[in-house]
Design an enzyme around this catalytic site. Sequence first.
Site, PDB file in Angstrom:
ATOM      1  N   ALA A 237       0.824  -1.212   0.000  1.00  0.00           N
ATOM      2  CA  ALA A 237       0.000   0.000   0.000  1.00  0.00           C
ATOM      3  C   ALA A 237       0.855   1.258   0.000  1.00  0.00           C
ATOM      4  CB  ALA A 237      -0.928  -0.009   1.215  1.00  0.00           C
TER       5      ALA A 237
ATOM      6  N   ASP B 294      -5.370   3.262  -2.559  1.00  0.00           N
ATOM      7  CA  ASP B 294      -4.054   3.909  -2.594  1.00  0.00           C
ATOM      8  C   ASP B 294      -4.028   4.984  -3.675  1.00  0.00           C
ATOM      9  OD1 ASP B 294      -3.246   2.056  -0.635  1.00  0.00           O
ATOM     10  OD2 ASP B 294      -2.630   0.614  -2.168  1.00  0.00           O
TER      11      ASP B 294
END
Length: 316
Positions: A37, A261
């Site tokens: 991430a 993200d």
Amino acid sequence: MNTLDVVTFGEAMAMFVADEPGALHEVKHYTRALAGAETNVAIGLARLGFKTGWASKVGKDSFGKYIMKTLQLENINIDHVVEDRNHPTGFQVKSKVLKGDPEVQYFRKGSAASTLSVNDCKVSYFTSARYLHMTGIPLALSSETRGFAKHVLLKMKAKGRTISFDPNLRPALWESTEEMVETINEVAFQTDWVLPGIGEGEILTGCKNPSDIAAFYLEQGVKLVVIKLGAEGAYYKTAAEEGTIPGFPVREVIDTVGAGDGFAVGTVSGLLDGLSIREAVLRGNAIGALAVQTPGDSDGLPNREGLTSFMQTGVN
């Protein structure tokens, strides 16, 4: 003088994405990619021209070398990445889906990144940046990474740096939901911008309404809460304003992993560029929409030209 615009930290893994749909144990061929991430966010911000750094540990192995080389090619500073001879780099295997969320299997227990501790922290590296982006994943990996995360947070707060936080809940990594909620919220309350998904917000606050979820954090001193609503867009709230920004139409959803993200990249970059909150969240929606139209976690993250084109035409 700041040498970095943004710094982040966490675990990166080698990822093997199935080349054809089906059960993972039946797939014969996979394509290697990068997963993580925080590295997704670092890559997205670097492609938009921000000087970005990523801190972590990797094994002294082929996967670790692959991760470092990939990030260097994306112009990400890796001066705070430690090579560990005693622990391996983690990896994951991801299915190919024609619709919906893919299956992901993780092989990360005992990884080098999970041993990242306060003793590894170079405070000056972090404070050389004007901005810190955090996720809840390092809080879940081990007691060592949790201590590292809290240490970095306190050092950046002491320097007056702006901090954003994406809960990125991973229930499978926690002993219990109660521990997860308590720990994630303890950290979230100390940050400036909190970016949960609507489902995460419900788990963390017990509220279903986006306005109530946002109010929960604003009452604790958070300055801005932006809640991802999937295809419907995103809702934001501060002490002075609130609103819902619609999402961008998507012709085909190929892979939802990494969409959050991408949203963080858009919203954070917009705020760092001095855009209004509405404009920043709109950019977040745009990059989130681009992210779901590609198979890799970071494949859809655009450069400035690609972002401008998509936001003007809706076509990538």
